[in-house]
Design an enzyme around this catalytic site. Structure first.
Site, PDB file in Angstrom:
ATOM      1  N   TYR A  27      21.640  -9.519  68.518  1.00  0.00           N
ATOM      2  CA  TYR A  27      20.301  -9.761  69.053  1.00  0.00           C
ATOM      3  C   TYR A  27      20.114  -9.248  70.478  1.00  0.00           C
ATOM      4  O   TYR A  27      19.023  -9.406  71.052  1.00  0.00           O
ATOM      5  CB  TYR A  27      19.903 -11.242  68.930  1.00  0.00           C
ATOM      6  CG  TYR A  27      20.797 -12.217  69.659  1.00  0.00           C
ATOM      7  CD1 TYR A  27      21.906 -12.758  69.030  1.00  0.00           C
ATOM      8  CD2 TYR A  27      20.522 -12.585  70.968  1.00  0.00           C
ATOM      9  CE1 TYR A  27      22.730 -13.650  69.694  1.00  0.00           C
ATOM     10  CE2 TYR A  27      21.332 -13.483  71.639  1.00  0.00           C
ATOM     11  CZ  TYR A  27      22.434 -14.006  70.995  1.00  0.00           C
ATOM     12  OH  TYR A  27      23.247 -14.881  71.662  1.00  0.00           O
TER      13      TYR A  27
ATOM     14  N   LYS B 197      35.715 -20.077  68.962  1.00  0.00           N
ATOM     15  CA  LYS B 197      35.413 -20.546  67.600  1.00  0.00           C
ATOM     16  C   LYS B 197      36.635 -20.780  66.707  1.00  0.00           C
ATOM     17  O   LYS B 197      36.629 -21.670  65.871  1.00  0.00           O
ATOM     18  CB  LYS B 197      34.462 -19.563  66.908  1.00  0.00           C
ATOM     19  CG  LYS B 197      33.051 -19.616  67.464  1.00  0.00           C
ATOM     20  CD  LYS B 197      32.113 -18.735  66.661  1.00  0.00           C
ATOM     21  CE  LYS B 197      30.687 -18.932  67.153  1.00  0.00           C
ATOM     22  NZ  LYS B 197      29.709 -18.254  66.311  1.00  0.00           N
TER      23      LYS B 197
ATOM     24  N   GLY C  84      31.515  -4.537  58.292  1.00  0.00           N
ATOM     25  CA  GLY C  84      32.268  -5.334  59.266  1.00  0.00           C
ATOM     26  C   GLY C  84      32.999  -6.467  58.572  1.00  0.00           C
ATOM     27  O   GLY C  84      32.579  -6.926  57.495  1.00  0.00           O
TER      28      GLY C  84
HETATM   29  P1  ATR Z   1      33.023 -11.105  65.365  1.00  0.00           P
HETATM   30  O1  ATR Z   1      33.870 -12.307  65.203  1.00  0.00           O
HETATM   31  O2  ATR Z   1      31.941 -11.238  66.390  1.00  0.00           O
HETATM   32  O3  ATR Z   1      32.505 -10.563  64.075  1.00  0.00           O
HETATM   33  P2  ATR Z   1      35.315  -9.365  65.610  1.00  0.00           P
HETATM   34  O4  ATR Z   1      36.162 -10.295  64.858  1.00  0.00           O
HETATM   35  O5  ATR Z   1      35.872  -8.741  66.858  1.00  0.00           O
HETATM   36  O6  ATR Z   1      33.969 -10.004  66.067  1.00  0.00           O
HETATM   37  O7  ATR Z   1      34.801  -8.231  64.632  1.00  0.00           O
HETATM   38  C1  ATR Z   1      34.169  -7.114  65.081  1.00  0.00           C
HETATM   39  C2  ATR Z   1      33.801  -6.202  63.909  1.00  0.00           C
HETATM   40  O8  ATR Z   1      33.272  -4.986  64.450  1.00  0.00           O
HETATM   41  C3  ATR Z   1      34.985  -5.826  63.038  1.00  0.00           C
HETATM   42  O9  ATR Z   1      34.529  -5.621  61.728  1.00  0.00           O
HETATM   43  C4  ATR Z   1      35.410  -4.519  63.683  1.00  0.00           C
HETATM   44  O10 ATR Z   1      36.127  -3.658  62.848  1.00  0.00           O
HETATM   45  P3  ATR Z   1      37.752  -3.737  62.823  1.00  0.00           P
HETATM   46  O11 ATR Z   1      38.092  -4.910  61.942  1.00  0.00           O
HETATM   47  O12 ATR Z   1      38.168  -2.439  62.261  1.00  0.00           O
HETATM   48  O13 ATR Z   1      38.188  -3.939  64.248  1.00  0.00           O
HETATM   49  C5  ATR Z   1      34.069  -3.915  63.970  1.00  0.00           C
HETATM   50  N1  ATR Z   1      34.158  -2.853  64.956  1.00  0.00           N
HETATM   51  C6  ATR Z   1      34.437  -2.966  66.267  1.00  0.00           C
HETATM   52  N2  ATR Z   1      34.446  -1.754  66.858  1.00  0.00           N
HETATM   53  C7  ATR Z   1      34.174  -0.847  65.880  1.00  0.00           C
HETATM   54  C8  ATR Z   1      34.032   0.581  65.839  1.00  0.00           C
HETATM   55  N3  ATR Z   1      34.186   1.335  66.933  1.00  0.00           N
HETATM   56  N4  ATR Z   1      33.729   1.157  64.662  1.00  0.00           N
HETATM   57  C9  ATR Z   1      33.591   0.406  63.550  1.00  0.00           C
HETATM   58  N5  ATR Z   1      33.704  -0.931  63.515  1.00  0.00           N
HETATM   59  C10 ATR Z   1      33.993  -1.564  64.664  1.00  0.00           C
END
Ligand code: ATR
Length: 283
Positions: free
Chosen positions: A225, A71, A134
């Site tokens: 989902y 993306k 997030g």
């Molecule tokens: P997407 O584009 O699908 O939203 P991404 O950019 O990888 O995917 O974002 C993933 C989200 O999940 C982020 O908000 C991430 O938090 P960080 O910015 O701190 O990485 C969050 N996330 C992933 N693993 C996590 C965890 N163990 N606890 C809390 N938040 C998490």
């Protein structure tokens, strides 16, 4: 009319793409509308994205959707990126124009909002504060949609605060960043709480979020989902909150894609939703 004009073609590029439910949805629409066409999963490695996108035109494709991990990279490849995709920072839909040039837009925000409106016709973005958990690509689409719909207060919390600050700085307006430790309290008095993190997705641990402060009238939403009901949504439902899962966002983002590709706006029917749910439950 030539063969290629009659036979409508589109697809989704991802890596991996095998588990995508998009082909099921789009091919359902071809069937329902009695149109000759197909929507195919295209397993494209990141290094091959540019060549794959440029091949859409000679192959006679109207366009394609993009999923993980393409993306963002696509922003640097297509010939024109619209303001929505620029604001969200990602392209979810590529359109092949008659001259073969590529146009990129993002329909994820629309999918989120359109689904909300279909399921909860009284929903209003300015009904009260909204907490968004997030700060990845999903969060950017959700925040963009909420702002476009007139949200007055968005409380944004993310494990990595800097990413949330980045969104607030770019989007401005009603976004207030709160510390990750305060996420439980950030649910106080909200009209809606949305999980956009990967937590709760199949193979991931549940989102660590205490719902005590969430008003029972608040809408609990997740953009995940698979599974259809994340532990967060199950906990919200158990205490009486209305819930909304991520499937509707996927279904509804398909409608504007069809409008761009084929000048048709298909409907998200209960039958389509059931088929998608059955496919997801079946693994
Ligand atoms: P997407 O584009 O699908 O939203 P991404 O950019 O990888 O995917 O974002 C993933 C989200 O999940 C982020 O908000 C991430 O938090 P960080 O910015 O701190 O990485 C969050 N996330 C992933 N693993 C996590 C965890 N163990 N606890 C809390 N938040 C998490």
């Amino acid at each position: 009319m030539t063969e290629q004009q009659r036979f409508l073609m589109a697809g989704v590029m991802g890596w991996p793409v095998m588990h995508s439910r998009s082909p099921l949805m789009h091919n359902y629409w071809f069937d329902q509308l009695g149109l000759a066409g197909t929507y195919v999963p295209l397993a494209i490695e990141p290094a091959g994205l540019e060549a794959a996108l440029r091949a859409l035109h000679p192959l006679g494709f109207a366009g394609c959707n993009l999923t993980i991990p393409h993306k963002q990279q696509a922003m640097t490849i297509v010939d024109e990126v619209d303001d929505v995709a620029k604001a969200i920072g990602a392209i979810s839909c590529v359109v092949v124009r008659p001259d073969g040039s590529l146009f990129g837009t993002n329909n994820d925000w629309f999918g989120f909002i359109d689904n909300l409106k279909q399921d909860h016709p009284d929903w209003r973005a300015d009904a009260g504060p909204v907490t968004v958990i997030g700060a990845g690509g999903g969060s950017r689409a959700v925040c963009y949609g909420l702002m476009r719909e007139g949200a007055k207060e968005i409380r944004l919390v993310n494990r990595t605060r800097a990413r949330a600050e980045g969104i607030a700085a770019e989007f401005g307006g009603p976004i207030e960043v709160l510390p990750w430790e305060d996420r439980h309290d950030a649910l106080d008095g909200v009209a809606m709480a949305v999980n956009t993190t990967s937590q709760g997705m199949v193979g991931e641990p549940p989102l660590n979020l205490k719902l005590d402060r969430l008003p029972v009238t608040a809408l609990a939403a997740d953009i995940i989902y698979i599974p259809l009901e994340t532990p967060y949504l199950a906990a919200a439902r158990a205490r009486g909150n209305p819930t909304i899962n991520g499937l509707g966002m996927l279904l509804h983002q398909g409608r504007p894609a069809w409008k761009r590709w084929f000048a048709i706006e298909p409907a998200v029917t209960p039958d389509l939703r059931e088929r998608m749910e059955r496919s997801i439950r079946g693994g």
